[in-house]
Design a protein around this motif. Structure first.
Motif, PDB file in Angstrom:
ATOM      1  N   ARG A   1      36.491  54.719  46.269  1.00 32.64           N
ATOM      2  CA  ARG A   1      36.414  53.338  46.764  1.00 32.64           C
ATOM      3  C   ARG A   1      37.701  52.976  47.493  1.00 32.64           C
ATOM      4  O   ARG A   1      37.688  52.274  48.485  1.00 32.64           O
ATOM      5  CB  ARG A   1      36.189  52.367  45.608  1.00 32.64           C
ATOM      6  CG  ARG A   1      34.765  52.385  45.111  1.00 32.64           C
ATOM      7  CD  ARG A   1      34.488  51.241  44.153  1.00 32.64           C
ATOM      8  NE  ARG A   1      33.380  51.621  43.297  1.00 32.64           N
ATOM      9  CZ  ARG A   1      33.508  52.065  42.062  1.00 32.64           C
ATOM     10  NH1 ARG A   1      34.703  52.127  41.504  1.00 32.64           N
ATOM     11  NH2 ARG A   1      32.461  52.416  41.363  1.00 32.64           N
TER      12      ARG A   1
ATOM     13  N   LYS B   1      46.992  50.525  47.250  1.00 31.23           N
ATOM     14  CA  LYS B   1      45.928  49.747  47.869  1.00 31.23           C
ATOM     15  C   LYS B   1      46.072  48.274  47.501  1.00 31.23           C
ATOM     16  O   LYS B   1      45.941  47.382  48.331  1.00 31.23           O
ATOM     17  CB  LYS B   1      44.586  50.269  47.390  1.00 31.23           C
ATOM     18  CG  LYS B   1      43.457  49.734  48.222  1.00 31.23           C
ATOM     19  CD  LYS B   1      42.138  50.092  47.612  1.00 31.23           C
ATOM     20  CE  LYS B   1      41.154  49.007  47.913  1.00 31.23           C
ATOM     21  NZ  LYS B   1      40.385  48.621  46.769  1.00 31.23           N
ATOM     22  N   ARG B   2      46.382  48.022  46.237  1.00 30.89           N
ATOM     23  CA  ARG B   2      46.531  46.646  45.777  1.00 30.89           C
ATOM     24  C   ARG B   2      47.657  45.960  46.540  1.00 30.89           C
ATOM     25  O   ARG B   2      47.569  44.815  46.943  1.00 30.89           O
ATOM     26  CB  ARG B   2      46.809  46.653  44.272  1.00 30.89           C
ATOM     27  CG  ARG B   2      46.814  45.320  43.597  1.00 30.89           C
ATOM     28  CD  ARG B   2      45.561  44.518  43.847  1.00 30.89           C
ATOM     29  NE  ARG B   2      44.304  45.197  43.563  1.00 30.89           N
ATOM     30  CZ  ARG B   2      43.755  45.299  42.378  1.00 30.89           C
ATOM     31  NH1 ARG B   2      44.338  44.798  41.343  1.00 30.89           N
ATOM     32  NH2 ARG B   2      42.614  45.902  42.216  1.00 30.89           N
TER      33      ARG B   2
ATOM     34  N   GLN C   1      37.089  52.441  51.203  1.00 33.95           N
ATOM     35  CA  GLN C   1      37.038  50.972  51.330  1.00 33.95           C
ATOM     36  C   GLN C   1      35.616  50.439  51.397  1.00 33.95           C
ATOM     37  O   GLN C   1      35.295  49.605  52.237  1.00 33.95           O
ATOM     38  CB  GLN C   1      37.762  50.534  52.605  1.00 33.95           C
ATOM     39  CG  GLN C   1      39.190  50.964  52.684  1.00 33.95           C
ATOM     40  CD  GLN C   1      40.108  49.933  52.095  1.00 33.95           C
ATOM     41  OE1 GLN C   1      39.951  48.742  52.337  1.00 33.95           O
ATOM     42  NE2 GLN C   1      41.032  50.349  51.286  1.00 33.95           N
TER      43      GLN C   1
ATOM     44  N   GLU D   1      48.017  41.547  53.190  1.00 36.35           N
ATOM     45  CA  GLU D   1      47.121  41.120  54.267  1.00 36.35           C
ATOM     46  C   GLU D   1      47.219  39.640  54.554  1.00 36.35           C
ATOM     47  O   GLU D   1      47.344  38.841  53.642  1.00 36.35           O
ATOM     48  CB  GLU D   1      45.674  41.438  53.892  1.00 36.35           C
ATOM     49  CG  GLU D   1      45.229  42.771  54.474  1.00 36.35           C
ATOM     50  CD  GLU D   1      43.889  43.204  53.865  1.00 36.35           C
ATOM     51  OE1 GLU D   1      43.196  42.351  53.310  1.00 36.35           O
ATOM     52  OE2 GLU D   1      43.595  44.398  53.951  1.00 36.35           O
TER      53      GLU D   1
ATOM     54  N   GLU E   1      46.525  45.026  49.967  1.00 33.19           N
ATOM     55  CA  GLU E   1      45.656  43.856  49.914  1.00 33.19           C
ATOM     56  C   GLU E   1      46.475  42.576  49.863  1.00 33.19           C
ATOM     57  O   GLU E   1      46.181  41.595  50.515  1.00 33.19           O
ATOM     58  CB  GLU E   1      44.781  43.922  48.667  1.00 33.19           C
ATOM     59  CG  GLU E   1      43.354  44.271  48.986  1.00 33.19           C
ATOM     60  CD  GLU E   1      42.564  44.513  47.723  1.00 33.19           C
ATOM     61  OE1 GLU E   1      42.809  43.801  46.734  1.00 33.19           O
ATOM     62  OE2 GLU E   1      41.731  45.421  47.733  1.00 33.19           O
TER      63      GLU E   1
END
Lengths: 345, 337
Positions: free
Chosen positions: A278, A338-339, A282, A345, A342
């Motif tokens: 995942r 990844k966190r 994504q 962003e 995020e």
């Protein structure tokens, strides 16, 4: 599918081929690269011992790791989707505990009651183990499937599954208590998991079973996509929830049962690979995730097998230690990075 | 062009369990029309969700009849229902790693093939649904990064992509802030006009429902369900009976609810327009009944928006001119003590 996804997928498939080759080349007995190449293509006269090592040990092991990794990862993804719980994995419903219980019965009781230590039986003992594991896990799965048709909530089902796991472990504990030391050792070693136990004909059967079962699990892709929306929305879109749950749990259960029967309870892969995929792709779309977990699971299992067999360890390192030791930091770092993205962003 | 899409005859709803049956409501007779926004109002626990779940065939009815487009709901297959009734629920759906476009695309599931791949037509319908709900700029965002209000709009777009003549929404505005509530309700109202769909929703937002919906269903333990336009229900006294509780009064003049204050004193208020209304409202909140009809020694002249401040005429004949309502309230506070 996004362009980058296709590239990732191709890269992972290429990596699998490289990893299979590495699995053939690397090991406690050093065989020159060129000889390995000759043995694979059946050309040149390489020593028969080397041929045996490649054909009868390293190749079966690599193939076992490949399909086991793929199967467990698919099973893990299915469990996470059906329970909508990121902590779900192949072992969560007590299915692998069921397998362990089956094996414990055979290993531990054969010594205490039959007077023969199973470890001395050799090949017959191996088959007995596999059968016991399949029977144990499938009977737990049948129980779970039965319960899944009776209870409404996923959480209830999950808790019941975990409880069944506890009961199985308790039974194993009792069996252990009454067993001789030698058998307990045999059982513990089985419990550490290994891709090396499967040999020859058994490997053929294992790979054959998995090449039938894995494609079957792909038939549930649309069902699993709908399940992501939750029961009510999925139902409103025409999904028969009970039937869907039955099919997905059965698929995941059978995959876990068979892998566990042949390789012992391999932990971690089934839980981690779906998360890894995942993060890489994504997406939650199972049309991408299913092939992704298949390939990534296979690749990761091959890497773990490679490390477990590194020169120096002499094949002594249990797969379960490697999957967790290598896999956990990798997955944690991917998710962590990844966190952070995020948040930026 | 209005059409009666849903007929309910003598419906009983509730739950069956092994030992007993829990009846939530019975003898419901009503009709829902297309091209109208119908709002279901009722206190917590009165059975709004049960009614909606029964109407969407999520749970079996206990008795009576539900006709959907002239056909009994039990005669529909799962597949037919999925192209007839679309739902939007209260609960947040915890979906990660799925884009808005993908989620709206899930609404096409009843029409797609074995693998769920969207055809060109499906994709066009998805884009149209996104445009109808006006979330074009969100289409590529991940659903889990959206606010609650945006997410509800996405779910409405999903229901639109499902292309069902009927849409049920179970408290779609429950967790939203006020502007989002208004936006969602107006959107739904707009959709009934634009698409002639039958939209039926439950809500707790009285004021909005009374202003925006075409029909109101009042659900009550004692009286069952009464239906009508908000205005008819107001005239017939249903609304005031329905919410006749301590602290809430139905203001027949404005057709809206307000909080019933206990007045400790009365003040004559002279003026008109917005300033008059605001002063009246502020004093009302502070337990002072103020309007033109009241007789009192001390009186307030609000002037209009052109004049600045307010004028308080005291008993002695002198005047005080507070500039803001805050100052005006402070004056009455001091006077009180």
């Amino acid at each position: 599918m996004r362009h980058s996804n296709t590239l990732w997928m191709l890269a992972i498939i290429a990596a699998i081929f490289v990893l299979i080759f590495l699995n053939l080349v690397l090991g406690s007995v050093s065989i020159p690269l060129q000889s390995v190449w000759h043995i694979i293509w059946n050309s040149g006269d390489e020593p028969i011992t080397w041929q045996n090592i490649i054909w009868k040990s390293r190749l079966p092991q690599a193939l076992t790791a490949l399909v086991a990794g793929a199967g467990l990862s698919i099973s893990g993804l299915q469990m996470q989707t059906v329970f909508r719980n990121p902590l779900a994995g192949p072992s969560v419903l007590g299915i692998s505990s069921g397998a362990s219980m089956g094996v414990a019965f055979v290993v531990l009781l054969s010594g205490s009651l039959g007077g023969v230590a199973l470890s001395k039986l050799g090949f017959m003992g191996e088959i007995a183990l596999s059968i016991a594991a399949v029977i144990g896990s499938l009977s737990v799965m049948a129980l779970i499937v039965y319960v899944s048709q009776k209870v409404k909530g996923n959480v209830t089902l999950l808790i019941i599954g975990v409880m069944i796991g506890y009961v199985a472990n308790a039974v194993i504990g009792v069996l252990k208590f009454f067993s001789v030391e030698e058998d307990i050792r045999a059982y513990v070693i089985w419990g550490l998991g290994s891709f090396a136990r499967v040999s020859g004909n058994q490997m053929m059967l294992f790979v054959f079973l998995m090449t039938i079962l894995i494609p079957l699990s792909f038939l549930l892709i649309k069902t699993m996509n709908l399940m992501l929306l939750g029961d009510s929305y999925a139902r409103n879109l025409g999904l028969n929830i009970k039937q869907a749950r039955l099919l997905v749990i059965t698929s995941a259960g059978v995959l876990t049962a068979i892998v566990t029967a042949y390789c012992g309870p391999i932990i971690f892969l089934g839980l981690a690979v779906p998360h890894l995929c995942r993060a890489i792709f994504q997406t939650s779309d199972h049309r991408i995730l299913m092939p992704a977990v298949l390939f990534v699971g296979a690749a990761l299992a091959l890497i773990c097998n490679l490390i477990a067999r590194m020169p120096g360890f002499e094949g002594a390192l249990p797969v379960n230690s490697v999957t967790a030791l290598v896999g956990a930091p990798v997955v944690a770092s991917v998710l962590f990075r990844k966190r952070k993205n995020e948040l930026n962003e | 062009m209005k059409q009666d899409t849903i007929h309910i005859n003598g419906l009983s709803i509730g739950y069956h369990s092994k030992s007993s049956t829990k009846l939530v409501a019975k003898d419901i007779h009503s009709t829902i029309y297309s091209g109208e926004l119908t709002c279901l109002l009722g206190a917590n626990g009165v059975g709004k969700s049960t009614l909606l779940r029964t109407l969407s065939a999520f749970q079996p009815k206990l008795g009576g009849e539900i006709l959907v487009l002239g056909k009994d709901i039990d005669a529909y297959s799962d597949k037919e229902l999925s192209t007839t009734i679309g739902v939007v629920l209260t609960d947040k759906c915890e979906i990660r790693n799925m884009s808005v476009r993908e989620l709206v695309g899930m609404g096409r599931s009843p029409y797609t093939g074995f693998w769920g791949k969207l055809s060109k037509d499906d994709k066009r319908i998805v884009e149209e649904s996104i445009a109808l709900v006006r979330i074009g700029e969100l289409a590529s965002r991940m659903v889990h990064t959206l606010s609650d209000g945006e997410r509800q709009k996405v779910m409405i777009a999903k229901a639109l992509a499902q292309e069902t003549p009927i849409i049920y929404l179970d408290e779609p505005t429950a967790f939203l802030d006020f502007p989002s509530k208004v936006e969602i309700m107006q959107l739904l109202h707009h959709l009934t006009r634009q698409t002639n769909k039958t939209i039926f929703m439950s809500t707790h937002d009285l004021e909005l429902a009374l202003q925006i919906s075409d029909k109101i269903w009042l659900m009550d333990k004692a009286n069952g369900i009464s239906t009508g336009t908000p205005e008819d229900l107001a005239l017939s006294g249903h609304l005031s009976n329905f919410f006749a509780r301590k602290g809430i009064v139905f203001d027949k003049e404005t057709g809206l609810f307000r909080i019933d204050n206990q007045f400790s004193r009365q003040v004559r208020l002279v003026g008109h327009g917005q300033k008059y209304a605001m002063v009246r409202k502020a004093l009302q909140r502070n337990g002072i009944l103020a309007n033109r009809e009241v007789e009192s020694n001390i009186w307030i002249e609000t002037g209009d928006l052109k004049t600045s401040g307010f004028i308080i005429h005291e008993t002695s004949g002198s005047t005080y001119t507070p500039l803001t309502i805050e100052e005006l309230l402070a004056y009455f506070d001091i006077e009180k003590s």
